[in-house]
Scaffold this active site. Structure first.
Site, PDB file in Angstrom:
ATOM      1  N   ASP A 153      -0.497  -7.291   6.023  1.00 50.98           N
ATOM      2  CA  ASP A 153      -1.587  -6.591   5.985  1.00 50.98           C
ATOM      3  C   ASP A 153      -2.826  -7.495   5.078  1.00 50.98           C
ATOM      4  O   ASP A 153      -2.488  -7.782   3.966  1.00 50.98           O
ATOM      5  CB  ASP A 153      -1.508  -5.206   4.881  1.00 50.98           C
ATOM      6  CG  ASP A 153      -2.468  -4.344   4.621  1.00 50.98           C
ATOM      7  OD1 ASP A 153      -3.704  -4.781   4.799  1.00 50.98           O
ATOM      8  OD2 ASP A 153      -2.471  -3.126   4.562  1.00 50.98           O
TER       9      ASP A 153
ATOM     10  N   TYR B 187       0.684  -1.161   0.029  1.00 53.44           N
ATOM     11  CA  TYR B 187      -0.113   0.228  -0.079  1.00 53.44           C
ATOM     12  C   TYR B 187       0.898   1.278   0.099  1.00 53.44           C
ATOM     13  O   TYR B 187       1.763   1.435   0.922  1.00 53.44           O
ATOM     14  CB  TYR B 187      -0.804  -0.108   1.342  1.00 53.44           C
ATOM     15  CG  TYR B 187      -1.718   1.093   1.339  1.00 53.44           C
ATOM     16  CD1 TYR B 187      -2.779   1.681   0.631  1.00 53.44           C
ATOM     17  CD2 TYR B 187      -1.763   1.885   2.670  1.00 53.44           C
ATOM     18  CE1 TYR B 187      -3.447   2.610   0.814  1.00 53.44           C
ATOM     19  CE2 TYR B 187      -2.447   2.903   2.962  1.00 53.44           C
ATOM     20  CZ  TYR B 187      -3.362   3.528   1.785  1.00 53.44           C
ATOM     21  OH  TYR B 187      -4.186   4.475   2.076  1.00 53.44           O
TER      22      TYR B 187
HETATM   23  C1  PLP Z   1      -4.351  -2.511   1.779  1.00 48.98           C
HETATM   24  C2  PLP Z   1      -4.783  -1.205   2.567  1.00 48.98           C
HETATM   25  N1  PLP Z   1      -3.942  -1.279   3.795  1.00 48.98           N
HETATM   26  C3  PLP Z   1      -4.199  -0.215   4.660  1.00 48.98           C
HETATM   27  C4  PLP Z   1      -4.965   1.110   4.070  1.00 48.98           C
HETATM   28  C5  PLP Z   1      -4.933   2.161   4.981  1.00 48.98           C
HETATM   29  O1  PLP Z   1      -6.293   2.104   5.625  1.00 48.98           O
HETATM   30  P1  PLP Z   1      -7.036   3.239   6.144  1.00 48.98           P
HETATM   31  O2  PLP Z   1      -7.583   3.991   4.835  1.00 48.98           O
HETATM   32  O3  PLP Z   1      -8.145   2.932   6.995  1.00 48.98           O
HETATM   33  O4  PLP Z   1      -6.132   4.187   6.692  1.00 48.98           O
HETATM   34  C6  PLP Z   1      -5.646   0.978   2.841  1.00 48.98           C
HETATM   35  C7  PLP Z   1      -6.229   2.106   2.444  1.00 48.98           C
HETATM   36  O5  PLP Z   1      -6.785   2.174   1.434  1.00 48.98           O
HETATM   37  C8  PLP Z   1      -5.533  -0.080   1.969  1.00 48.98           C
HETATM   38  O6  PLP Z   1      -5.916  -0.182   0.926  1.00 48.98           O
END
Ligand code: PLP
Length: 393
Positions: free
Chosen positions: A184, A112
């Site tokens: 993740d 990400y």
């Molecule tokens: C794979 C992934 N991890 C983490 C996040 C971060 O999450 P947040 O938007 O709740 O901060 C996102 C957000 O799009 C994501 O797509």
């Protein structure tokens, strides 16, 4: 409830609930609190020593926070879970929990984007070096491990390009060297993949996506095995992390219906992906449940299903203005960040701007989130989009 013997749908429905302690009310109420009063100094001091297990101060959690954390830990098969104010905050705290100056971390090239920026920029300022690896490297990761490598970070499937990683092979290499593994798991949570069962030390979920499920609150959660809990919990506290009780309530409410929603997103996404695969403008569909997706064999082996997010790669000769013309006129697919809500979304992806281990040399990437609308209406919207694209070519 004895959670170990219960199936995922039962856990989604029952975990973290205690009507018997709340006048029979089905959902845990929202407790707003900063100060918690204690009858004596001795009681205060005892509570402070036990602050991660009882209500002591608002920042360390109210009964609403604990209900959400208990539910997610049970659903994901973890020892404990820690709620965060966003998924990004959960990613950053999990990384910080395992490193000190001079250490080295490994992250997939498909990670990400903001996590890439955090590891490659922010952590670097504190003397922690990041290497981005090919997400499909498998056991070859051993060659990138150094004396001071402390974290092997995984994200499977990867952001925008959906490479599915060989989690058991990566975990085995890390364990052989005493390196912590973080993953993740936002794409598949909370129904389709349980990485802690494969030996991962801590699982990160942006609850903003399928857990909240309605595009109206931001939350993150780290689910820990017993060995990693204290580290992550302490780091979250030191960072002043606090998940708001109203958001914990919304996330817990979303969790109850996440099973049916995720299966509906799954069916919708697969139908759209198969339709898109037949389009002459589409070079490849990057959907983990389809053989055209890199690492599809690992999805088949390790996952119980697929969520609603996937990408298409357009033919290389399609210029950006034509892609923009397609996206700009969509009626039902909204253009916007995030995903996991009830609505369909469409977004240009730009792996060519980020990738270093495996530079992106294919055509334009368009990411879609399949919402819960009527399938025929969504396909008609896409069809009109392709007409605009072809007119602008
Ligand atoms: C794979 C992934 N991890 C983490 C996040 C971060 O999450 P947040 O938007 O709740 O901060 C996102 C957000 O799009 C994501 O797509």
């Amino acid at each position: 409830m004895r959670s170990k013997s219960k199936k995922p749908d039962t856990l989604l429905t029952h975990a973290g609930r205690s009507p018997e302690a709340n006048f029979g009310v089905v959902n845990p109420p929202v407790y707003h609190a900063s100060t918690i009063l204690h009858p004596t100094v001795a009681a205060l001091e005892a509570a402070q020593k036990n602050r991660y297990n009882q209500v002591t101060y608002g920042r360390w959690g109210t009964p609403t926070t604990f209900a959400f954390e208990d539910a997610v830990a049970a659903v994901q098969g973890g020892y404990r879970a820690i709620a965060f104010c966003s998924g990004a905050a959960a990613c950053y705290a999990a990384l910080l929990a395992f490193v000190e100056q001079g250490d080295h971390v490994l992250l997939p090239d498909s990670v990400y984007g903001p996590v890439r920026g955090f590891a490659g920029g922010f952590l670097r300022r504190f003397g922690v070096e990041a290497t981005f690896y090919d997400p499909l490297i498998g056991a070859g990761i051993a060659d990138l491990m150094r004396e001071r490598t402390r974290i092997l970070y995984l994200e499977s499937p990867g952001s925008h390009t959906f490479e599915v990683q060989d989690v058991p092979a990566l975990v085995a290499c890390a364990k052989a060297r005493g390196i912590a593994t973080l993953i993740d798991n936002t794409w598949a949570a909370p129904l389709f993949f349980k990485p802690l069962a494969l030996g991962v030390d801590a699982e990160i979920i942006s609850a903003t996506k399928y857990i909240v499920g309605h595009s109206d609150a931001m939350m993150g959660v780290v689910v820990c095995g017993e060995a990693s809990f204290a580290r992550v919990r302490e780091t979250a506290s030191l960072l002043g992390n606090h998940a708001a009780p109203d958001d914990c309530y919304l996330a817990l409410r979303g969790l109850r219906t996440a099973g049916v929603r995720m299966r509906a997103h799954e069916a919708q996404a697969l139908a759209l992906a198969r339709w898109l695969a037949q389009r002459p403008e589409v070079e490849r569909v990057l959907h983990p449940a389809l053989p055209s997706c890199p690492g599809h064999e690992f999805w088949r082996r390790d996952f119980a299903g697929a969520s609603g997010l996937f990408s298409i790669v357009l033919k290389r000769d399609i210029p950006k203005p034509a892609v923009d013309a397609m996206l700009d006129g969509m009626e039902l697919f909204g253009i916007g960040a995030s995903w996991g809500g009830f609505e369909s979304l469409i977004l240009p992806g730009h792996p060519e701007r980020l990738r270093s281990a495996r530079p992106w040399q294919d055509g334009a990437v368009v990411r879609l989130h399949a919402g819960l609308e009527d399938q025929g209406d969504l396909i008609a919207d896409l069809e009109r989009g392709f007409a605009r694209l072809n007119a602008a070519r």
